[in-house]
Motif scaffolding. Structure first.
Motif, PDB file in Angstrom:
ATOM      1  N   ILE A 328       0.951  -1.357  -0.080  1.00 39.64           N
ATOM      2  CA  ILE A 328      -0.081  -0.011  -0.015  1.00 39.64           C
ATOM      3  C   ILE A 328       0.842   1.396   0.136  1.00 39.64           C
ATOM      4  N   PRO A 329       0.905   1.959  -0.897  1.00 39.15           N
ATOM      5  CA  PRO A 329       1.574   3.280  -1.173  1.00 39.15           C
ATOM      6  C   PRO A 329       0.616   4.300  -0.478  1.00 39.15           C
ATOM      7  N   LEU A 330       1.320   4.921   0.739  1.00 42.64           N
ATOM      8  CA  LEU A 330       0.655   6.065   1.543  1.00 42.64           C
ATOM      9  C   LEU A 330       0.937   7.421   0.879  1.00 42.64           C
ATOM     10  N   ALA A 331       2.021   7.567   0.369  1.00 43.55           N
ATOM     11  CA  ALA A 331       2.360   8.844  -0.375  1.00 43.55           C
ATOM     12  C   ALA A 331       3.488   8.458  -1.474  1.00 43.55           C
ATOM     13  N   GLU A 332       3.827   9.287  -2.295  1.00 48.62           N
ATOM     14  CA  GLU A 332       4.756   9.192  -3.192  1.00 48.62           C
ATOM     15  C   GLU A 332       6.068   8.731  -2.557  1.00 48.62           C
ATOM     16  N   ASN A 333       6.581   8.800  -1.384  1.00 46.66           N
ATOM     17  CA  ASN A 333       7.819   8.433  -0.979  1.00 46.66           C
ATOM     18  C   ASN A 333       7.483   7.478   0.413  1.00 46.66           C
ATOM     19  N   LEU A 334       6.317   7.031   0.486  1.00 39.23           N
ATOM     20  CA  LEU A 334       6.069   6.054   1.566  1.00 39.23           C
ATOM     21  C   LEU A 334       5.158   4.728   1.309  1.00 39.23           C
ATOM     22  N   ASN A 393      14.521  11.359   0.207  1.00 41.87           N
ATOM     23  CA  ASN A 393      14.700  11.735  -1.198  1.00 41.87           C
ATOM     24  C   ASN A 393      15.485  10.890  -2.218  1.00 41.87           C
ATOM     25  N   ASP A 394      15.880  11.100  -3.265  1.00 43.04           N
ATOM     26  CA  ASP A 394      16.475  10.172  -4.107  1.00 43.04           C
ATOM     27  C   ASP A 394      17.742   9.762  -3.409  1.00 43.04           C
ATOM     28  N   LYS A 395      18.239  10.165  -2.656  1.00 40.01           N
ATOM     29  CA  LYS A 395      19.379   9.670  -2.012  1.00 40.01           C
ATOM     30  C   LYS A 395      19.612   8.814  -0.976  1.00 40.01           C
ATOM     31  N   HIS A 396      18.290   9.126  -0.143  1.00 39.28           N
ATOM     32  CA  HIS A 396      18.422   8.477   1.275  1.00 39.28           C
ATOM     33  C   HIS A 396      16.941   7.727   1.144  1.00 39.28           C
ATOM     34  N   GLN A 397      17.283   6.401   1.661  1.00 32.32           N
ATOM     35  CA  GLN A 397      16.180   5.521   1.795  1.00 32.32           C
ATOM     36  C   GLN A 397      16.237   4.665   3.143  1.00 32.32           C
ATOM     37  N   PHE A 398      14.966   4.787   3.834  1.00 31.22           N
ATOM     38  CA  PHE A 398      14.954   4.098   5.233  1.00 31.22           C
ATOM     39  C   PHE A 398      13.733   2.797   4.795  1.00 31.22           C
ATOM     40  N   ARG A 399      14.240   1.514   5.688  1.00 27.86           N
ATOM     41  CA  ARG A 399      13.405   0.309   5.428  1.00 27.86           C
ATOM     42  C   ARG A 399      13.338  -0.035   6.812  1.00 27.86           C
ATOM     43  N   ALA A 400      12.095  -0.428   7.355  1.00 25.28           N
ATOM     44  CA  ALA A 400      11.928  -1.276   8.690  1.00 25.28           C
ATOM     45  C   ALA A 400      11.065  -2.383   8.257  1.00 25.28           C
ATOM     46  N   ASN A 401      11.470  -3.657   9.002  1.00 26.11           N
ATOM     47  CA  ASN A 401      11.164  -4.867   8.983  1.00 26.11           C
ATOM     48  C   ASN A 401      10.483  -5.644  10.201  1.00 26.11           C
ATOM     49  N   LYS A 429       8.814 -20.524  17.921  1.00 25.71           N
ATOM     50  CA  LYS A 429       8.553 -18.997  17.582  1.00 25.71           C
ATOM     51  C   LYS A 429       9.971 -18.500  17.391  1.00 25.71           C
ATOM     52  N   ASN A 430       9.998 -17.642  16.225  1.00 27.20           N
ATOM     53  CA  ASN A 430      10.830 -16.954  15.712  1.00 27.20           C
ATOM     54  C   ASN A 430      10.342 -15.499  15.324  1.00 27.20           C
ATOM     55  N   ILE A 431      10.942 -14.459  15.918  1.00 26.10           N
ATOM     56  CA  ILE A 431      10.538 -13.295  15.548  1.00 26.10           C
ATOM     57  C   ILE A 431      11.766 -12.184  15.250  1.00 26.10           C
ATOM     58  N   GLY A 432      11.563 -11.605  14.279  1.00 23.68           N
ATOM     59  CA  GLY A 432      12.827 -10.791  13.978  1.00 23.68           C
ATOM     60  C   GLY A 432      12.567  -9.251  13.649  1.00 23.68           C
ATOM     61  N   TYR A 433      13.197  -8.142  13.892  1.00 24.00           N
ATOM     62  CA  TYR A 433      13.202  -6.838  13.695  1.00 24.00           C
ATOM     63  C   TYR A 433      14.195  -6.234  12.853  1.00 24.00           C
ATOM     64  N   GLY A 434      13.941  -5.638  11.839  1.00 25.56           N
ATOM     65  CA  GLY A 434      15.306  -5.076  11.292  1.00 25.56           C
ATOM     66  C   GLY A 434      15.301  -3.831  10.884  1.00 25.56           C
ATOM     67  N   GLY A 435      16.105  -2.818  10.692  1.00 26.75           N
ATOM     68  CA  GLY A 435      16.143  -1.438   9.992  1.00 26.75           C
ATOM     69  C   GLY A 435      17.176  -1.401   9.170  1.00 26.75           C
ATOM     70  N   ASN A 436      17.003  -0.353   8.241  1.00 31.07           N
ATOM     71  CA  ASN A 436      18.016  -0.303   7.091  1.00 31.07           C
ATOM     72  C   ASN A 436      17.988   1.245   6.721  1.00 31.07           C
ATOM     73  N   TRP A 437      19.058   1.787   6.736  1.00 33.73           N
ATOM     74  CA  TRP A 437      19.373   3.268   5.916  1.00 33.73           C
ATOM     75  C   TRP A 437      20.225   2.990   4.781  1.00 33.73           C
ATOM     76  N   LYS A 438      20.075   3.271   3.511  1.00 36.72           N
ATOM     77  CA  LYS A 438      20.827   3.404   2.741  1.00 36.72           C
ATOM     78  C   LYS A 438      20.986   4.937   2.146  1.00 36.72           C
ATOM     79  N   ALA A 439      22.243   5.309   1.886  1.00 37.24           N
ATOM     80  CA  ALA A 439      22.504   6.672   1.313  1.00 37.24           C
ATOM     81  C   ALA A 439      23.460   6.570   0.186  1.00 37.24           C
ATOM     82  N   GLN A 440      23.048   7.250  -0.810  1.00 39.13           N
ATOM     83  CA  GLN A 440      23.766   7.472  -2.010  1.00 39.13           C
ATOM     84  C   GLN A 440      24.368   8.953  -2.045  1.00 39.13           C
TER      85      GLN A 440
END
Length: 842
Positions: A328-334, A393-401, A429-440
Motif C-alpha cells: 500500500i503506497p501511503l504517499a509518493e515516498n512512503l 529523497n532520491d539519495k536516502h532510503q529507510f526501511r523497517a521490517n 517461535k521466531n520473531i525478527g525486527y530489522g532496520g536499514n538506511w541506505k545513502a547514495q
C-alpha cells in the motif's frame, strides 16, 4: 595484429555511426505531413493523438503524391485515403499491430537475452531470444509494453512506438541500476523465475515463478532442492543438506535479519511466505566477504524494496494454509507492505494435511496412527510480516521490517478406561525486527547501515497424571547485530566494499521436572566483531571478486581470518571457466538430544560454541568448473572439495554406538556436480547428477573414519516443463538417489547392558545403506484474468505420483517385552500426496 584491431575498431565505429545516423533520420510524422501539404498543395484530416508519437524516415522528394501515400501506408499503422484531389484522411488502420524490438545494455551495447516483455493488464508476454530480439503479434495499438531485466531499469512503451512493417525493428536500450554490478548470466534457469548469476549463485524470483514438479507454491526451500548438490535426505525443508552439510550450517537471512527457524509443520513447509519475497539468492561457495556464518551455504531472502504508485496484493489458499499480502503506497515516498499466512487445520483436515501429519509425527510420542477416540491433537501454524518503505529523497532510503513465525501443538491422550490422561504442548517461535538506511552520497559512493534483533523460542511441556509429573523444556536464542557497508564504484567495471559488523548472541537451554524436582539452566553469550573488505571487477569476459573477512571473538580472545574468491572467465563465446573458494566459520550449532527432547517431534536445540567441547566450526571449500551456454542450452560441470572442522557428535543425529557420546571432529565431502538444461519459449527440460563421497573423522571414536549420515554417493533429478498454451503449463519430474547410510545391530548380541541401563548394541557405524530412493512428482498451472486488473492462478500438484514406499531412516530400539532383542524402526517418506492452490493477484 595491430592492423586487424584497427580494422575491427573502424568497423564497430562505422556500425555505431550508421545506427546513430539511422535514428537521427527519423523525424515526427506531424512534421512530414506539413511538408507534404506544402509540396502538393493538399490537406490532411486526422486526430492529433493518432500520429503525435510516430516518427519515420522522410519520404524522398522525388516521389509523386500517390507514391508518397503508398510509402506512408507501408511505414506506419495508419490508413492514408484520398477523398479527392485535395483532401486526404488519416485513420487508424488496425486496432492491433505487430511489434518487435532488440534489447541492449545501454552502456556495453550488448544484447540482453531473456529480457521480459510484458503487455500491461494482460497475460500476454514474451522473453527476448538469444540475440535480444522479440516479436509479438495482435497487440492493441494503445497497449503499454513493459520491458524489464533483472539489474536494469524497467522501460515502458506504447505498442505503436514499436510497430514496424519492415524488418528493421527498433533498438531498445536498458540502463543498469546503480545497485547492481553483477549481471544475470542465465535469465531463465530450469523455469521462469529461476536465474543464474555471474558469480555462480542461484536467484529465485518468486513473483515470476513458473512451475516445478510437485509444487503448487514457489516454496523457497523446496524449490532449491532442484539444484545439484542440494539434498534433503528425509524430505524436510528443515533438514536441507547442501554439499553434505547439516541444516544448521545454512545461514538464512530475511531482509538482513538472521533467522533460526526454517520450517512449518516441523520441516515439511518453508516458514517464509513466498508470495512476499522478491528475490532469494542461494550461494554454495565463493560467498561475499560481507557475510559470515553458514559453513555450508547462504540463503538470502529479500522483499520488495521499491515504492510503487498503486496498491497491489494478492491472496491464496491451498490444502494446508491460506495467505494474503498487500503493498500500500501511503504517499509518493512512503509505502507499507503486509502479509499473513495461517494453516487451515483449525477447521479442515485435508488428505494433504493427513499425509503431512503422518510423515511429521511418525517418529515421535505423538504417533499419528494412534489418533483415535482416546487422543486429541490440535496443531496449527502461522507467519506474518510487515515492512515500511520511506524515501527521504532520491539519495536516502529507510526501511523497517518485522517477521514472525509460529508453530503450536497441543496433544492429549487418555487410556482405554478414560481414567488417566496425558497432555503435551509444544511451541516454536521466531520473531525478527530489522532496520536499514541506505545513502547514495554521490554517483560513486554509497553507504548502508543495517541492524536487527532476532529471537527464537521453543517451549515444551509434558504432564502425566499417573505420576503427577510435569516436564518442561525450553530453548531460547536472542541475537542483535549492526552492520555498516561502504561501497565505492570507481567505474562501471570496479566496485570496492568495506565494512564492519558487531554481533551479540545469547542462548539458553532449560529443563525442569516437578517430581522429583530437578532444574537445569545453561546460558551463554558471545560477542564478536568483524572487519571485511572486497573488490569486484566485472568487464567483458572477466568477473573477479576477492575478499577478506577478519573475525574477533571477544570471549575467547581469538582472531579468525576468512579469505574469499569468486572468479569467472569466458574462454570463448559459449564456454567459461569458474573458480570459487572460501573460508567460513560458525559459532552456533544445533544439538540433537535423544534422551531429553521436545516430545520426540523436535530434537534439535541451539547451543553456542564454548571453544572447548563445542569448538568454532570452520570450513574450507574450493570448487572449479566449466559452463557452456549457447542457444538456450546450459551445461555445467563443477568439481568441489569441502572440509568442515569443529562439528560435534551431538549435532549429527547418530543412531549408533556414538549416539550418547561427546566428541568433536570433521567431515570431508568431495565430488562432482553436473547439470544440463535446455529452455525455449515452449518448454524447459533438465537433468542434474551429483556424485560425492562424504566421510566423518572423529579421532576419539573407533573406527575414526566412517560414512557421513548424509553420504549420498549418487543423486539424479530430471524435470520437464511444457507450455501447453500461453496460460496452461505442466511439469513432470523425478528424484533418484542412493539410500541413506544406517547402522545395523550386531547379530546375536542385539543389546548390551551398562549398569542398570540396556542399550542397543550397534555394529560398524553407517556400514549399510537403505534401499534406493525414487519419487515422481507432477504439477499443472493455469492462469486466467477476471478483468484487466485482477489475475488468477490455479495450480495442482502431486508428490510421489506412483506412491513409492521409500524408507528414509532406520534405527533400532530395545524391545520392552524382550530386552535381549532390538526392534527395527523405519521412517517412511511422504506417500501419494496431492495438493491444489488458488491465487488471486491485483
Amino acid at each position: 595484429m595491430k592492423f586487424n584491431k584497427w580494422i575491427l575498431c573502424l568497423l564497430l565505429l562505422a556500425g555505431n555511426i550508421g545506427s546513430a545516423q539511422k535514428n537521427v533520420n527519423k523525424i515526427p510524422l506531424t512534421t512530414i505531413i506539413k511538408t507534404i501539404e506544402k509540396q502538393f498543395d493538399i490537406k490532411f484530416s486526422y486526430a492529433v493523438e493518432d500520429i503525435s508519437s510516430i516518427s519515420i524516415e522522410k519520404p524522398s522528394s522525388t516521389l509523386n503524391l500517390q507514391q508518397t501515400i503508398d510509402y506512408l501506408n507501408a511505414k506506419v499503422p495508419l490508413n492514408f485515403k484520398a477523398l479527392d484531389s485535395r483532401y486526404i484522411t488519416i485513420s487508424v488502420l488496425n486496432k492491433t499491430v505487430s511489434i518487435c524490438g532488440v534489447i541492449f545494455d545501454e552502456n556495453l551495447k550488448t544484447t540482453l537475452p531473456g529480457a521480459s516483455i510484458r503487455i500491461n493488464n494482460s497475460s500476454n508476454s514474451s522473453v527476448a531470444s538469444t540475440n535480444g530480439a522479440f516479436n509479438l503479434e495482435n497487440i492493441s495499438i494503445d497497449a503499454t509494453i513493459i520491458i524489464s531485466y533483472l539489474g536494469y531499469e524497467t522501460k515502458e512503451f506504447k505498442a505503436k512506438d514499436l510497430f514496424s512493417t519492415d524488418k528493421n525493428c527498433p533498438n531498445i536500450f536498458l540502463k543498469p541500476t546503480k545497485v547492481e554490478l553483477n549481471q544475470v548470466l542465465i535469465p531463465v534457469f530450469l523455469t521462469s523465475g529461476l536465474q543464474k548469476s555471474i558469480d555462480g549463485s542461484t536467484i529465485l524470483n518468486t513473483k515470476k515463478f513458473g512451475i516445478l514438479p510437485g509444487l503448487t507454491e514457489p516454496d523457497i526451500l523446496q524449490s532449491i532442492q532442484t539444484l545439484p548438490g542440494v539434498e534433503s535426505t528425509n524430505e524436510s525443508v528443515a533438514n536441507i543438506n547442501i554439499r553434505g552439510g547439516t541444516n544448521d550450517q545454512n545461514v538464512m537471512l530475511w531482509d538482513n535479519i538472521k533467522m533460526y527457524h526454517s520450517g512449518h509443520f516441523f520441516g515439511l513447509i518453508s516458514a517464509y511466505n513466498p508470495n512476499l519475497t522478491n528475490k532469494i539468492v542461494v550461494t554454495k561457495n565463493g560467498t561475499s566477504a560481507e557475510y559470515s556464518d553458514g559453513v555450508s551455504s547462504m540463503i538470502n531472502m529479500s522483499t520488495n524494496n521499491e515504492i510503487k504508485n498503486t496498491v497491489s496484493g494478492g491472496a491464496g489458499i491451498n490444502l494446508i494454509s491460506g495467505d494474503v499480502f498487500v503493498e500500500i503506497p501511503l504517499a509518493e515516498n512512503l509505502e507499507i507492505d503486509l502479509s499473513a499466512r495461517h494453516s487451515i487445520t483449525d477447521f479442515l483436515n485435508t488428505p494433504t494435511y493427513n499425509n503431512y501429519y503422518k510423515k511429521s509425527f511418525q517418529d515421535s510420542e505423538i504417533n499419528a496412527n494412534n489418533l483415535d477416540k482416546n487422543a486429541n491433537s490440535d496443531f496449527y501454524f502461522y507467519d506474518y510480516t510487515a515492512k515500511i518503505l520511506y524515501d527521504l529523497n532520491d539519495k536516502h532510503q529507510f526501511r523497517a521490517n518485522i517477521i514472525g513465525i509460529t508453530n503450536e501443538l497441543n496433544y492429549s491422550e487418555n487410556n482405554n478406561d478414560q481414567t488417566q490422561s496425558k497432555t503435551s504442548a509444544l511451541s516454536q517461535k521466531n520473531i525478527g525486527y530489522g532496520g536499514n538506511w541506505k545513502a547514495q552520497w554521490n554517483s560513486k559512493f554509497s553507504t548502508q547501515l543495517s541492524s536487527y534483533f532476532s529471537k527464537y523460542n521453543i517451549d515444551a511441556s509434558d504432564y502425566r497424571v499417573a505420576t503427577d509429573q510435569l516436564l518442561t523444556e525450553a530453548n531460547e536464542v536472542i541475537e542483535t547485530a549492526t552492520k555498516l557497508n561502504l561501497n565505492y564504484n570507481f567505474n562501471e567495471k570496479i566496485r570496492v566494499l568495506a565494512g564492519y559488523q558487531i554481533n551479540e548472541t545469547g542462548m539458553l537451554n532449560q529443563t525442569r521436572v516437578s517430581a522429583p524436582f530437578y532444574s537445569s539452566t545453561k546460558k551463554d553469550v558471545l560477542l564478536n566483531h568483524a572487519l571485511y573488505a572486497e573488490t569486484e571487477y566485472n568487464h567483458n569476459n572477466t568477473y573477479l571478486r576477492l575478499g577478506m573477512r577478519l573475525n574477533y571473538f571477544e570471549k575467547f580472545d581469538k582472531l579468525v581470518f576468512e579469505p574469499r574468491i569468486n572468479f569467472r572467465q569466458q574462454l570463448f563465446n559459449p564456454l567459461a571457466i569458474k573458480l570459487e573458494g572460501e573460508f567460513k566459520n560458525q559459532t552456533s550449532t544445533q544439538i540433537i538430544d535423544f534422551e531429553d527432547d521436545f516430545l520426540g517431534v523436535e530434537k534439535r536445540r541451539w547451543q553456542l560454541v564454548n571453544n572447548k567441547d563445542i569448538p568454532i566450526a570452520k570450513s574450507k571449500q574450493a570448487s572449479v568448473g566449466f559452463e557452456f551456454n549457447k542457444n538456450n542450452l546450459n551445461i555445467e560441470l563443477t568439481g568441489f572439495y569441502k572440509i568442515v572442522d569443529g562439528i560435534t557428535a551431538s549435532n549429527q543425529g547418530f543412531y549408533n554406538n556414538f549416539q550418547y557420546k561427546n566428541a568433536h571432529g570433521s567431515y570431508t565431502n568431495k565430488g562432482i556436480e553436473f547439470l544440463i538444461n535446455k529452455t525455449t519459449q515452449k518448454y524447459s527440460t533438465w537433468l542434474s547428477y551429483t556424485f560425492s563421497t562424504n566421510n566423518y573423522n572423529f579421532e576419539s571414536f573407533t573406527p575414526s573414519i566412517f560414512p557421513n549420515n548424509v553420504d549420498i554417493r549418487h543423486s539424479v533429478t530430471l524435470g520437464f516443463n511444457y507450455n501447453i498454451l500461453n496460460n496452461l503449463k505442466i511439469s513432470v519430474g523425478g528424484i533418484w538417489h542412493n539410500g541413506q547410510p544406517y547402522t545395523k545391530v550386531v547379530e546375536g548380541e542385539e543389546t548390551v547392558q551398562s549398569g542398570n541401563n540396556i542399550f542397543v548394541n550397534y555394529d560398524t557405524p553407517n556400514s549399510q545403506n537403505l534401499d534406493n530412493f525414487l519419487r515422481l512428482d507432477t504439477s499443472l498451472s493455469y492462469n486466467f484474468n477476471f478483468n484487466s486488473a485482477i489475475k488468477a492462478t490455479f495450480r495442482a500438484g502431486i508428490i510421489n505420483l506412483t506412491n513409492e514406499k521409500n524408507d528414509i531412516n532406520r534405527y533400532y530400539k530395545v524391545d520392552p517385552n524382550d530386552t535381549e532383542k532390538a526392534i527395527e524402526v523405519n521412517n517412511r517418506s511422504l506417500a501419494f500426496t496431492p495438493n491444489i492452490s488458488f491465487r488471486v493477484n491485483f
